[in-house]
Design a protein around this motif. Structure first.
Motif, PDB file in Angstrom:
ATOM      1  N   ARG A  71       0.821  -1.222   0.000  1.00 15.36           N
ATOM      2  CA  ARG A  71       0.000   0.000   0.000  1.00 15.36           C
ATOM      3  C   ARG A  71       0.849   1.263   0.000  1.00 15.36           C
ATOM      4  O   ARG A  71       0.380   2.342   0.343  1.00 15.36           O
ATOM      5  N   ASP A  72       2.083   1.123  -0.403  1.00 15.40           N
ATOM      6  CA  ASP A  72       2.957   2.285  -0.484  1.00 15.40           C
ATOM      7  C   ASP A  72       2.483   3.201  -1.609  1.00 15.40           C
ATOM      8  O   ASP A  72       2.045   2.733  -2.664  1.00 15.40           O
ATOM      9  N   ILE A  73       2.547   4.479  -1.386  1.00 15.54           N
ATOM     10  CA  ILE A  73       2.141   5.488  -2.366  1.00 15.54           C
ATOM     11  C   ILE A  73       3.324   6.426  -2.573  1.00 15.54           C
ATOM     12  O   ILE A  73       3.948   6.881  -1.616  1.00 15.54           O
ATOM     13  N   VAL A  74       3.620   6.724  -3.835  1.00 20.75           N
ATOM     14  CA  VAL A  74       4.726   7.613  -4.185  1.00 20.75           C
ATOM     15  C   VAL A  74       4.131   8.886  -4.776  1.00 20.75           C
ATOM     16  O   VAL A  74       3.265   8.824  -5.660  1.00 20.75           O
ATOM     17  N   LEU A  75       4.609  10.036  -4.316  1.00 21.39           N
ATOM     18  CA  LEU A  75       4.131  11.332  -4.803  1.00 21.39           C
ATOM     19  C   LEU A  75       5.310  12.114  -5.346  1.00 21.39           C
ATOM     20  O   LEU A  75       6.314  12.293  -4.663  1.00 21.39           O
ATOM     21  N   ASP A  76       5.185  12.569  -6.583  1.00 17.42           N
ATOM     22  CA  ASP A  76       6.210  13.403  -7.213  1.00 17.42           C
ATOM     23  C   ASP A  76       5.548  14.681  -7.708  1.00 17.42           C
ATOM     24  O   ASP A  76       4.503  14.625  -8.364  1.00 17.42           O
ATOM     25  N   PHE A  77       6.187  15.812  -7.413  1.00 16.45           N
ATOM     26  CA  PHE A  77       5.681  17.097  -7.877  1.00 16.45           C
ATOM     27  C   PHE A  77       6.434  17.527  -9.127  1.00 16.45           C
ATOM     28  O   PHE A  77       7.637  17.308  -9.241  1.00 16.45           O
ATOM     29  N   THR A  78       5.710  18.143 -10.036  1.00 19.52           N
ATOM     30  CA  THR A  78       6.291  18.716 -11.242  1.00 19.52           C
ATOM     31  C   THR A  78       6.351  20.214 -11.013  1.00 19.52           C
ATOM     32  O   THR A  78       5.342  20.907 -11.160  1.00 19.52           O
ATOM     33  N   GLU A  79       7.514  20.699 -10.632  1.00 16.73           N
ATOM     34  CA  GLU A  79       7.632  22.104 -10.245  1.00 16.73           C
ATOM     35  C   GLU A  79       7.357  23.063 -11.395  1.00 16.73           C
ATOM     36  O   GLU A  79       6.762  24.115 -11.201  1.00 16.73           O
ATOM     37  N   ALA A  80       7.766  22.707 -12.596  1.00 17.30           N
ATOM     38  CA  ALA A  80       7.611  23.622 -13.734  1.00 17.30           C
ATOM     39  C   ALA A  80       6.144  23.951 -14.014  1.00 17.30           C
ATOM     40  O   ALA A  80       5.804  25.098 -14.298  1.00 17.30           O
ATOM     41  N   THR A  81       5.276  22.955 -13.926  1.00 21.53           N
ATOM     42  CA  THR A  81       3.867  23.174 -14.287  1.00 21.53           C
ATOM     43  C   THR A  81       2.942  23.265 -13.077  1.00 21.53           C
ATOM     44  O   THR A  81       1.796  23.680 -13.221  1.00 21.53           O
ATOM     45  N   GLY A  82       3.417  22.844 -11.914  1.00 17.81           N
ATOM     46  CA  GLY A  82       2.557  22.813 -10.740  1.00 17.81           C
ATOM     47  C   GLY A  82       1.764  21.530 -10.632  1.00 17.81           C
ATOM     48  O   GLY A  82       0.925  21.381  -9.762  1.00 17.81           O
ATOM     49  N   GLY A  83       2.043  20.584 -11.517  1.00 22.80           N
ATOM     50  CA  GLY A  83       1.337  19.315 -11.515  1.00 22.80           C
ATOM     51  C   GLY A  83       1.973  18.318 -10.570  1.00 22.80           C
ATOM     52  O   GLY A  83       2.908  18.627  -9.824  1.00 22.80           O
ATOM     53  N   PHE A  84       1.457  17.102 -10.612  1.00 22.85           N
ATOM     54  CA  PHE A  84       2.005  16.050  -9.762  1.00 22.85           C
ATOM     55  C   PHE A  84       1.612  14.681 -10.308  1.00 22.85           C
ATOM     56  O   PHE A  84       0.702  14.553 -11.126  1.00 22.85           O
ATOM     57  N   VAL A  85       2.342  13.676  -9.816  1.00 22.15           N
ATOM     58  CA  VAL A  85       2.085  12.279 -10.170  1.00 22.15           C
ATOM     59  C   VAL A  85       1.995  11.505  -8.863  1.00 22.15           C
ATOM     60  O   VAL A  85       2.860  11.637  -7.995  1.00 22.15           O
ATOM     61  N   VAL A  86       0.925  10.713  -8.727  1.00 19.63           N
ATOM     62  CA  VAL A  86       0.747   9.849  -7.562  1.00 19.63           C
ATOM     63  C   VAL A  86       0.739   8.419  -8.074  1.00 19.63           C
ATOM     64  O   VAL A  86      -0.023   8.093  -8.985  1.00 19.63           O
ATOM     65  N   ARG A  87       1.604   7.573  -7.489  1.00 16.11           N
ATOM     66  CA  ARG A  87       1.698   6.186  -7.950  1.00 16.11           C
ATOM     67  C   ARG A  87       1.533   5.218  -6.786  1.00 16.11           C
ATOM     68  O   ARG A  87       2.057   5.437  -5.708  1.00 16.11           O
ATOM     69  N   LYS A  88       0.811   4.168  -7.073  1.00 17.59           N
ATOM     70  CA  LYS A  88       0.733   3.010  -6.185  1.00 17.59           C
ATOM     71  C   LYS A  88       1.369   1.881  -6.982  1.00 17.59           C
ATOM     72  O   LYS A  88       0.748   1.309  -7.874  1.00 17.59           O
ATOM     73  N   PRO A  89       2.645   1.559  -6.708  1.00 18.01           N
ATOM     74  CA  PRO A  89       3.357   0.591  -7.543  1.00 18.01           C
ATOM     75  C   PRO A  89       2.915  -0.867  -7.382  1.00 18.01           C
ATOM     76  O   PRO A  89       2.975  -1.639  -8.331  1.00 18.01           O
ATOM     77  N   ALA A  90       2.445  -1.234  -6.186  1.00 23.83           N
ATOM     78  CA  ALA A  90       2.058  -2.627  -5.948  1.00 23.83           C
ATOM     79  C   ALA A  90       0.729  -2.928  -6.627  1.00 23.83           C
ATOM     80  O   ALA A  90      -0.084  -2.047  -6.879  1.00 23.83           O
ATOM     81  N   SER A  91       0.502  -4.202  -6.875  1.00 24.48           N
ATOM     82  CA  SER A  91      -0.718  -4.630  -7.562  1.00 24.48           C
ATOM     83  C   SER A  91      -1.944  -4.421  -6.678  1.00 24.48           C
ATOM     84  O   SER A  91      -1.883  -4.713  -5.477  1.00 24.48           O
ATOM     85  N   PRO A  92      -3.005  -3.913  -7.205  1.00 26.59           N
ATOM     86  CA  PRO A  92      -3.162  -3.393  -8.559  1.00 26.59           C
ATOM     87  C   PRO A  92      -2.527  -2.007  -8.674  1.00 26.59           C
ATOM     88  O   PRO A  92      -2.874  -1.091  -7.929  1.00 26.59           O
ATOM     89  N   ALA A  93      -1.578  -1.888  -9.586  1.00 26.84           N
ATOM     90  CA  ALA A  93      -0.825  -0.652  -9.743  1.00 26.84           C
ATOM     91  C   ALA A  93      -1.699   0.436 -10.371  1.00 26.84           C
ATOM     92  O   ALA A  93      -2.492   0.170 -11.271  1.00 26.84           O
ATOM     93  N   VAL A  94      -1.514   1.647  -9.852  1.00 24.87           N
ATOM     94  CA  VAL A  94      -2.267   2.797 -10.356  1.00 24.87           C
ATOM     95  C   VAL A  94      -1.329   3.990 -10.426  1.00 24.87           C
ATOM     96  O   VAL A  94      -0.511   4.197  -9.535  1.00 24.87           O
TER      97      VAL A  94
END
Length: 172
Positions: A71-94
């Motif tokens: 249930r680990d969740i990874v959060l990455d921010f995109t500083e240039a645009t103000g966006g972000f990416v949230v990932r759940k790598p374990a199955s079911p991956a999202v």
């Protein structure tokens, strides 16, 4: 010497219709200019509030399942645009990618659900738009879904809406 020409009734009707169209166009241009001004003034602040709410909610979810790698969740921010990416790598991956476009007063949200059974990933897209709150004279901005018109009263409500499918691994 100038002589006045009396316009036929059909010409008067067309002229009246054209004046009405001109008034509607001017009103639409005023609304668009007001919206653009609100986005310039408040768009970045709304994005910052959303990013803070998402970071807080991801951290709270991690704390609920401390030590559980599935249930680990990874959060990455995109500083240039103000966006972000949230990932759940374990199955079911999202993966959820949020890309704001302040110049068009919109945010593209892209979910990618990857199953463990070898099927192709499922992708869902969602467009969020910045919109004036609709209250006459109010100078506030809100975010709503383009497809359904659902309005989010706060960054917290939007964070819940966006993160639910990531945390559960299930599409909406």
């Amino acid at each position: 010497m100038t002589t006045g020409v009396v316009a036929a009734d059909w010409i008067k009707r067309i002229a009246d219709d054209e004046r009405k169209r001109d008034a509607v166009r001017v009103r639409e241009e005023e609304i668009a200019a007001r919206k653009a001004g609100l986005v310039r003034l408040n768009g970045r602040r709304l994005l910052d509030e959303l990013r803070a709410a998402v970071a807080r909610d991801v951290e709270a979810f991690r704390d609920e399942f401390a030590g559980d790698c599935s249930r680990d969740i990874v959060l990455d921010f995109t500083e240039a645009t103000g966006g972000f990416v949230v990932r759940k790598p374990a199955s079911p991956a999202v993966t959820l990618t949020v890309e704001p476009h302040l110049e068009t007063a919109a945010m593209d949200c892209h979910y990618r659900f990857t199953s463990a059974n070898g099927l192709p990933p499922r992708e869902d897209r969602l467009e969020l738009v910045f919109a004036p709150d609709g209250v006459a004279g109010a100078e506030t901005l809100q975010i709503k879904t383009q497809r359904t018109g659902q309005v989010f009263a706060s960054a917290d409500a939007l964070s819940e809406y966006l993160l639910g499918p990531v945390f559960t691994g299930r599409p909406r």
